[in-house]
Design a protein around this motif. Structure first.
Motif, short mmCIF file in Angstrom:
data_model
loop_
_atom_site.label_atom_id
_atom_site.label_comp_id
_atom_site.label_asym_id
_atom_site.label_seq_id
_atom_site.Cartn_x
_atom_site.Cartn_y
_atom_site.Cartn_z
N SER A 1 -6.62 1.03 -4.96
CA SER A 1 -6.86 0.36 -3.57
C SER A 1 -8.27 -0.49 -3.60
O SER A 1 -8.38 -1.39 -2.85
N ARG B 1 0.81 -1.20 0.07
CA ARG B 1 0.07 0.11 -0.20
C ARG B 1 0.81 1.19 0.08
O ARG B 1 0.33 2.24 -0.14
N GLN C 1 -0.23 5.08 1.28
CA GLN C 1 -1.42 5.15 1.19
C GLN C 1 -2.03 6.03 2.16
O GLN C 1 -3.01 7.01 1.74
N MET D 1 -4.47 6.53 -6.10
CA MET D 1 -4.61 5.48 -5.20
C MET D 1 -5.85 4.99 -4.97
O MET D 1 -5.84 3.61 -4.81
#
Length: 299
Positions: free
Chosen positions: A252, A196, A199, A248
């Motif tokens: 995600s 990630r 993030q 993102m």
């Protein structure tokens, strides 16, 4: 499987009021869903008042609008939540689960949020348009203070510590629905978390950009285009959060769906029973709710 996003819950003014119900019903560890739902009317007013010191007339008007929102939500949305839970229960009963199935379940939740955001837009616009200069200043100060508090809590100068804290939050949410995790599942979460990257930082930066856009709009709250600006801020918030945030977000969502898929396919029989029991308990809570014209009550 219910949402276990690793980023912290948002504190975006007024937009979050629409999501409180969804969080209270599908994410929190409350022992009584019916109790949490019945208390949403005063909880939403209290939350808004925590950001903006409301006058008595403003609070009375907001309370009326919240009652109308909850009546709509109970009558129109809760039946769809029950259907969603039925679908979820059927999916976990026949492993393995496919990531496409999880994505479809995830999309249904986002659709529910979108409907809520559309529904609260008129009340949000009316409240914000009627703020005084001192109330706008108080809102700006409170958002800055809360943003700093959350950043100090979740953003560490040590990247490794930040990574570990995020992983811990995801494990806790997974255990809420599955019970104690197996080593394989912990490894799945660890790998997902490592991928990630920044993030959490990107999320905070995006929120700051959105808040700045809101405050900028409030400077022109008497202008004819103000309702349109607020509608965009509420229903299309990602447009104000920057390109890095949008990238993102695009990455995600499928990554989260894959995480849930992998965790479920690695689940033990006892964990599947645990999840089924959690779903059944939540569904039973929904079934006990009855809707009247003011607010939901338990049967």
């Amino acid at each position: 499987m219910p949402h276990i996003q690793g980023t912290p819950p948002s504190t975006r003014c007024c937009r979050y009021t629409a999501i409180i119900g969804l969080i209270a019903l599908l994410v929190s560890g409350c022992s009584s869903t019916t109790l949490a739902y019945r208390q949403l009317d005063w909880a939403i007013v209290w939350w808004v008042d925590d950001f903006i010191p409301l006058t008595d007339p403003q609070e009375d008007r907001l309370s009326q609008q919240v009652d109308q929102l909850l009546a709509w939500h109970c009558q129109s949305e809760l039946p769809q939540y029950t259907q969603w839970l039925d679908q979820l229960r059927n999916h976990i009963a026949t492993p393995p689960i496919q990531s496409e199935t999880v994505l479809a379940q995830q999309d249904a939740l986002f659709d529910a949020i979108d409907r809520l955001l559309i529904e609260i837009t008129p009340a949000t616009t009316e409240l914000l348009a009627g703020l005084t200069d001192s109330q706008v200043e108080a809102l700006a100060e409170t958002m800055a203070e809360k943003r700093q508090e959350r950043e100090e809590e979740l953003l560490s100068e040590d990247p490794q510590e930040q990574l570990e804290k995020r992983e811990e939050r995801v494990r806790e949410r997974a255990e809420r629905w599955l019970g104690p995790l197996m080593p394989t599942q912990r490894a799945i979460i660890s790998q997902w978390n490592a991928e990630r990257g920044r993030q959490t930082e990107i999320w905070f930066d995006g929120r700051a950009r959105w808040q700045a856009a809101l405050l900028d709009a409030l400077e022109d709250r008497t202008e004819p285009d103000f309702p349109g600006r607020i509608r965009q801020l509420v229903t299309n918030s990602s447009a104000y959060r920057g390109e890095e945030y949008r990238l993102m977000l695009k990455q995600s969502r499928p990554a989260l769906a894959q995480l849930i898929t992998d965790l479920m396919n690695a689940a033990t029989p006892d964990q599947r029973v645990h999840l089924r029991d959690e779903i059944d308990s939540l569904r039973e809570d929904f079934e006990t709710l009855r809707c009247d014209q003011r607010h939901p009550t338990a049967a």
